[in-house]
Write an enzyme that holds these catalytic residues in place. Structure first.
Site, PDB file in Angstrom:
ATOM      1  N   SER A 133      -4.880  -4.279   1.928  1.00  0.00           N
ATOM      2  CA  SER A 133      -4.177  -4.103   3.227  1.00  0.00           C
ATOM      3  C   SER A 133      -4.805  -4.535   4.511  1.00  0.00           C
ATOM      4  O   SER A 133      -4.194  -4.629   5.322  1.00  0.00           O
ATOM      5  CB  SER A 133      -4.020  -2.570   3.205  1.00  0.00           C
ATOM      6  N   ASP A 160       0.938  -1.302  -0.003  1.00  0.00           N
ATOM      7  CA  ASP A 160       0.096   0.013   0.012  1.00  0.00           C
ATOM      8  C   ASP A 160       0.909   1.333  -0.026  1.00  0.00           C
ATOM      9  O   ASP A 160       1.963   1.423   0.599  1.00  0.00           O
ATOM     10  CB  ASP A 160      -0.804   0.028   1.217  1.00  0.00           C
ATOM     11  N   HIS A 171      -0.466   4.510   0.309  1.00  0.00           N
ATOM     12  CA  HIS A 171      -1.121   6.012   0.637  1.00  0.00           C
ATOM     13  C   HIS A 171      -0.698   6.199   1.930  1.00  0.00           C
ATOM     14  O   HIS A 171      -0.733   5.386   2.980  1.00  0.00           O
ATOM     15  CB  HIS A 171      -2.651   5.615   0.679  1.00  0.00           C
TER      16      HIS A 171
END
Length: 897
Positions: free
Chosen positions: A476, A423, A425
């Site tokens: 995630s 991930d 972000h």
């Protein structure tokens, strides 16, 4: 083939006909700046670098460096300065213009500059032989070149001479040695006007006309010039010189001038000039009357010394240093923080006392205001920027004391925080980290895509009191559960925090907490983080807090286990019977204007601004409300308005200075639905014989009233056995090219506020790019809505025909479909977007998906799916059932065996 002028420092700068005017900073030139010359002659390269930095900060997109001074070893000075520039990312990010009349200085500079520079300059002054030799060498070095309008007869001073020399130079370069025309920048010579000599009166007009002629007759060539030359007659009168530069550029840019060597911080706004002064300057620049120069000279006397000034209320500067620090922290003012922190250090017995005393007192005020809802997240992040810069000043003194005594101040606790493997972000995580640091927690922010083993090893090494996991994409969630299992296996007992857009209290209770015997807490947002961490690390509060959370989570698990589900369910075979039915005999799908892909590089950011949806921008900062009403909201209006002001200022610089690159690729392809209407075969061409990709989809399974459908994206594409020729579109766009270096530069300055602001704006640009390209597809490339005239609000509210669903979102929740989508579009190579192992996109400011044109297509949520559909889906994908269950975990209506 692109004919943009492509330059680069650490970041690319592409210049084409759609580009805005490019400012070339002029103050790092010893022949044009006495102050810079004094610094270089004195060997004060540190201060000389500050001049370069100020040029970049003032808006210069290229910096011109010239060391031609009689008392200077120009070659050595150029090499020294360029090598120093290379070590300063906030300067080196822009391309360099190597400026010298000496070829040995130019070549020495070319050997040490990074990226693709511009050489200023070559000319036909000494004939064609040296002109060819230097141009060939520049091609080998990969540099662009400025060609002066100068030949064996001298400098061109009339329109006729300017275009004669430029035409000859262009033909020699392009026809004789194959020099790329887009790498040629002509300088048709800017000379001083209003000198009192009649022959000089038309110099500006001749330059403007020559610029227009070059633009129209020498394809892809660019035009530059030394703008300050035009106002040389008024040296010493900066307001009038600024007005002349502004008016001159207004007309030359309209004529086609690409760039100019100009002090970027000393330009006015054409419409904001004093009207009388502007009229007089226009008379001079455009040579509209014979007495124009005299009239301007007379008027100019009234403007001497009236340069730009700034007014600022500095009454708070008279307060004691403790109050000044508090004011700076609450207001987010960094201007004086280092000197005030140093003053406080001089007063304190130990440097750590400045942190534990006035700085923490100020941050406590910030925390109290934030907790009371009187300050909001953007203001808190600004406060953190001030705090970080103050602490950065104190750290060397604290380390020195620690080395002597072996002890220093103690934080409330150490927290290791990371975005999990796969991930990318991190905006929300970074905001949480900033808020925690503001409250005296020691935060180790590990970044993004961090493997479990690395998180746990770091937690051990740092002796972490808490571990925090963050993620946005649904895969995630499984990775977080895996980290919890590993923490249990390795014998961890520290609290585990779970956060991110796709996480929830229920998911944490049901899927994560059972894997770990230590405290596991879901943190809803940044505003809750401090309270959670304080409770977990408090000797008096911890046990009761942990017990209450565990009891709450146990209750959630019981409710989840005993829930009755979503009502009656169809089998997948029955659900297909209840899908949308289109009469394909009476409906003819629209045919695109082309079949295949279109690639867009360096898409003009200015074109995307009108398509920005600002409401999610404020949500990123945890400010609730719809734009523009949020700006006048009784509760958050002031904070939202201040954030909006900062965002607009940065937005302007992003667009004008091309801070970000926007790349995209779209495709329109023949397509038909297969496998009971759930999947979509996408073909390479109209023969429909070669399947480029099969887009696999899920279907709603809940039982609905007879007039409601069990939606699937495949319903919006004609079935293969219908014989109807249908089509589908695909896209992948990003506005995050070049963002990492700028973010790193902000973080190096301890400026989390602007770092987060830039990431949030990049996300908005990416979404706007997706909206803009969909608009073009409907009106232009697919062309099924050529007459569409929707407002920005109507576009945001999706009032148009068609949809653009994205893999990983409710209508198609399987992230793995991004893999074949990217292969179909060649998105990684052509748009510069890559996929992680969990199918997150890098840069993070990216959007990808599919275009559907069906008039009844709509967005929907697949919702929970049953085992029979998952088994069927796994068979169609070529997966084993556990693989399908892993990727579809968030939408399973059952617990996998």
């Amino acid at each position: 083939m692109s004919h943009a002028l492509k330059l680069s420092g650490l970041e690319p700068l592409n210049i084409d006909d759609n580009s805005l005017f490019v400012n070339v900073g002029e103050r790092t030139n010893v022949t044009g700046s006495k102050a810079f010359a004094r610094l270089i002659l004195a060997g004060n390269y540190t201060e000389a670098l500050a001049v370069a930095r100020s040029q970049v900060e003032s808006g210069a997109q290229i910096i011109d460096i010239n060391m031609d001074e009689a008392m200077l070893d120009s070659k050595a000075a150029m090499v020294t300065f360029l090598n120093l520039v290379a070590t300063e990312p906030d300067i080196a990010r822009v391309p360099i213009m190597i400026d010298s009349s000496k070829w040995e200085v130019i070549e020495a500079g070319l050997k040490c500059v990074q990226g693709k520079p511009v050489v200023n300059s070559i000319s036909l002054k000494e004939g064609e032989e040296p002109f060819f030799r230097q141009a060939k060498l520049l091609r080998r070095y990969g540099a662009a070149v400025i060609v002066m309008a100068f030949d064996e007869k001298g400098q061109a001073d009339t329109f006729e001479r300017k275009i004669e020399i430029c035409k000859r130079s262009y033909d020699l370069l392009t026809q004789k040695i194959g020099f790329p025309p887009e790498d040629i920048i002509f300088d048709p010579n800017i000379f001083a006007i209003a000198t009192g000599i009649e022959e000089h009166n038309n110099y500006a007009v001749d330059f403007i006309n020559a610029t227009r002629w070059i633009k129209e007759n020498l394809p892809y060539a660019k035009i530059s010039g030394g703008v300050s030359n035009v106002s040389f007659s008024f040296r010493g009168n900066e307001p009038v010189r600024e007005a002349i530069h502004t008016v001159f550029l207004y007309h030359t840019i309209k004529a086609g001038m690409t760039m100019g060597i100009v002090n970027a911080g000393q330009l006015g706004v054409y419409d904001e000039l004093n009207p009388e002064l502007r009229e007089l300057v226009e008379d001079v620049v455009l040579n509209r009357r014979p007495d124009a120069g005299d009239r301007l000279v007379t008027f100019a006397e009234n403007f001497k010394g009236q340069g730009k000034t700034r007014e600022e209320d500095n009454a708070w500067r008279d307060e004691p240093v403790e109050k000044r620090l508090e004011h700076a922290l609450v207001r987010g003012i960094t201007n004086y923080i280092v000197e005030d922190t140093e003053e406080a250090r001089q007063k304190a017995a130990r440097p750590i006392e400045v942190i534990e005393g006035p700085l923490m007192a100020g941050m406590n005020v910030v925390g109290d205001l934030f907790g009371a809802g009187k300050m909001f997240l953007p203001q808190v992040v600004k406060s953190a920027r001030v705090m970080k810069q103050a602490v950065a000043h104190l750290i060397p003194y604290i380390e020195e004391e620690k080395a002597k005594s072996g002890e220093a101040g103690k934080a409330k606790g150490k927290i290791v925080i990371a975005t999990v493997k796969g991930d990318v972000h991190d905006i929300g995580k970074n905001i949480v980290a900033v808020v925690l640091q503001c409250n005296n927690f020691d935060v180790v922010n590990m970044g993004v895509m961090v493997p479990c083993a690395q998180i746990l090893a770091t937690a051990k090494e740092e002796k972490a009191d808490i571990i925090g996991l963050s993620g946005l994409i649904t895969p995630s969630l499984e990775e977080m559960a895996f980290v919890a299992k590993e923490m249990e296996r390795e014998g961890f007992t520290v609290p585990l925090l779970i956060g991110g857009a796709t996480t929830s209290r229920t998911h944490t209770a049901v899927k994560v907490e059972p894997n770990y015997s230590g405290p596991t807490i879901w943190v809803a947002d940044a505003s809750r983080a401090v309270g959670v961490c304080s409770n977990l690390l408090s000797d008096s509060l911890r046990d009761d807090y942990v017990a209450s959370v565990k009891a709450d989570y146990e209750k959630i698990r019981v409710q989840y286990k005993n829930k009755k589900g979503q009502g009656p369910r169809h089998s997948i075979a029955e659900a297909r019977k209840h899908g949308l039915k289109t009469d394909w005999l009476t409906y003819t799908p629209p045919t695109p204007t082309f079949i295949g892909r279109k690639v867009f590089h360096d898409y003009p950011l200015a074109d995307l601004v009108p398509f920005i949806d600002w409401t999610p921008f404020f949500q990123t900062w945890e400010l609730a409300g719809r734009y523009p009403a949020i700006l006048t909201d009784e509760v958050v209006g002031e904070a939202a308005s201040n954030l909006w002001k900062d965002a607009q200022a940065m937005l302007k610089r992003i667009v004008e200075e091309k801070w970000l690159g926007a790349n995209g690729v779209i495709g329109l392809f023949p397509a038909n639905s297969v496998n009971g209407g759930d999947d979509i075969e996408i073909y390479t061409d109209e023969s429909r014989s070669n399947v480029a990709m099969t887009f696999h989809n899920l279907r709603q399974q809940m039982v609905k009233p007879d007039d409601k459908f069990n939606w699937c994206l495949g319903d919006f594409i004609a079935p293969k056995d219908s014989g109807v020729k249908d089509y589908i579109g695909a896209f992948a766009v990003t506005a995050g090219i070049g963002i990492d270096e700028r973010v790193a530069a902000y973080e190096a300055k301890h400026d989390d506020y602007n770092s987060i602001l830039l990431k949030a704006l990049a996300d908005r640009f990416a979404e706007a790019f997706a909206e803009h390209m969909h608009w073009r597809v409907r009106r232009e490339f697919w062309g099924y809505a050529t007459a569409e005239t929707l407002s920005s609000e109507e576009l945001i509210d999706e009032k148009y025909q068609g949809i653009r669903p994205a893999p990983g979102y409710p209508a198609c929740p399987d992230h793995t479909e991004k893999g074949p989508l990217f292969e179909l579009l060649n998105a990684s190579e052509d748009a510069g977007i890559i996929l992680t192992e969990s199918y997150a996109m890098l840069p993070t400011a990216a959007v990808s998906g599919f275009y559907f044109s069906h008039p009844r297509s709509l967005y929907f949520a697949t919702s929970k799916v049953d085992r029979d559909q998952v088994e069927d889906y796994a068979r169609r994908k070529g997966w084993e059932l556990p693989e399908a269950e892993r990727w579809l975990a968030p939408v399973l209506n059952y617990d996998p065996a």
